[in-house]
Design a protein around this motif. Sequence first.
Motif, mmCIF file in Angstrom:
data_model
loop_
_atom_site.group_PDB
_atom_site.id
_atom_site.type_symbol
_atom_site.label_atom_id
_atom_site.label_comp_id
_atom_site.label_asym_id
_atom_site.label_seq_id
_atom_site.Cartn_x
_atom_site.Cartn_y
_atom_site.Cartn_z
ATOM 1 N N ASP A 17 75.906 9.785 12.879
ATOM 2 C CA ASP A 17 75.976 8.965 14.092
ATOM 3 C C ASP A 17 77.038 9.515 15.051
ATOM 4 O O ASP A 17 76.809 9.656 16.252
ATOM 5 N N VAL A 18 78.217 9.811 14.490
ATOM 6 C CA VAL A 18 79.307 10.341 15.309
ATOM 7 C C VAL A 18 78.938 11.715 15.853
ATOM 8 O O VAL A 18 79.184 12.020 17.027
ATOM 9 N N LEU A 19 78.347 12.557 15.015
ATOM 10 C CA LEU A 19 77.926 13.894 15.443
ATOM 11 C C LEU A 19 76.984 13.824 16.643
ATOM 12 O O LEU A 19 77.128 14.580 17.616
ATOM 13 N N ALA A 20 76.014 12.913 16.580
ATOM 14 C CA ALA A 20 75.058 12.779 17.676
ATOM 15 C C ALA A 20 75.751 12.385 18.974
ATOM 16 O O ALA A 20 75.414 12.884 20.053
ATOM 17 N N LEU A 21 76.749 11.505 18.878
ATOM 18 C CA LEU A 21 77.453 11.054 20.078
ATOM 19 C C LEU A 21 78.387 12.130 20.620
ATOM 20 O O LEU A 21 78.548 12.265 21.830
ATOM 21 N N VAL A 22 79.011 12.897 19.718
ATOM 22 C CA VAL A 22 79.821 14.033 20.160
ATOM 23 C C VAL A 22 78.938 15.030 20.903
ATOM 24 O O VAL A 22 79.293 15.545 21.972
ATOM 25 N N ALA A 23 77.759 15.298 20.344
ATOM 26 C CA ALA A 23 76.830 16.244 20.971
ATOM 27 C C ALA A 23 76.362 15.752 22.327
ATOM 28 O O ALA A 23 76.006 16.556 23.201
ATOM 29 N N ASP A 24 76.366 14.432 22.541
ATOM 30 C CA ASP A 24 75.986 13.867 23.838
ATOM 31 C C ASP A 24 77.130 13.873 24.844
ATOM 32 O O ASP A 24 76.975 13.424 25.979
ATOM 33 N N GLY A 25 78.311 14.354 24.382
ATOM 34 C CA GLY A 25 79.440 14.488 25.292
ATOM 35 C C GLY A 25 80.358 13.290 25.381
ATOM 36 O O GLY A 25 81.211 13.234 26.271
ATOM 37 N N LEU A 26 80.218 12.307 24.488
ATOM 38 C CA LEU A 26 81.062 11.114 24.542
ATOM 39 C C LEU A 26 82.473 11.424 24.049
ATOM 40 O O LEU A 26 82.672 12.228 23.141
ATOM 41 N N SER A 27 83.455 10.766 24.639
ATOM 42 C CA SER A 27 84.842 10.880 24.195
ATOM 43 C C SER A 27 85.056 10.045 22.934
ATOM 44 O O SER A 27 84.209 9.220 22.563
ATOM 45 N N ASN A 28 86.219 10.226 22.301
ATOM 46 C CA ASN A 28 86.525 9.422 21.112
ATOM 47 C C ASN A 28 86.507 7.928 21.433
ATOM 48 O O ASN A 28 86.006 7.111 20.656
ATOM 49 N N GLY A 29 87.056 7.563 22.588
ATOM 50 C CA GLY A 29 87.070 6.153 22.976
ATOM 51 C C GLY A 29 85.680 5.602 23.195
ATOM 52 O O GLY A 29 85.377 4.473 22.801
ATOM 53 N N GLU A 30 84.823 6.401 23.831
ATOM 54 C CA GLU A 30 83.444 5.969 24.072
ATOM 55 C C GLU A 30 82.669 5.845 22.762
ATOM 56 O O GLU A 30 81.864 4.925 22.586
#
Length: 217
Positions: free
Chosen positions: A167-180
């Motif tokens: 889940d986190v990997l997918a969001l990192v790949a989408d460019g989200l920051s740690n806070g987002e």
Amino acid sequence: MTDEPRIRVVVADDQAIIRDGLVTVLGLLPDIEVVGAAEDGERAVALAVAEHPDVVLMDLRMPGVDGVAATERIVRDAPGTAILVLTTYADDESILGALRAGARGYLTKDAGRAELAAAVRAVARGQSTFAPEVGALLVNSLTGSAAPAPVPSLSARFPTLTKREVDVLALVADGLSNGEIASTLFVSVATVKTHINAIFAKLAVRDRAQVIALVRS
């Protein structure tokens, strides 16, 4: 002490150990009161009509009246009650069936306590909350696009990662920051950092740029 009334919750799950665990976890929160527990959909409907809870935490796969049918009846017969689905299943049919029935939120059972508490509070306030893969499916369904199912595909590509790390990997790949990412998953920034460090170690990458390049390759 706050003068705000506590959020009244009914827990519905056919597995006693899960049902009892949810009752215990929610009962420890100062702003939440568990007013009933149901082992099937029929009992969940009866409790919703009798107790008028703010939220029903609803399993989908239950004997007799399942969670989708129970959701439809509660939305009709106890319209002030919000349904938050918590289930093992995150497949297209289960998700869309629950949402069409009127569920206001959808979490999978690997959600942490903080995520669960935040989701209960959100739906009690009239907001909607969904696990990331559920939000993606809903958007694709509404736009008529074929759902790409990014989380399962990443799980298959990177089998050493846990589901939450995917889940986190997918969001990192989408460019989200740690806070987002923390806001999306209802976890702390520290928890996100822990997951990202684990992802970096397992995938042998040094930074976000390498993660994004690896996911998109």
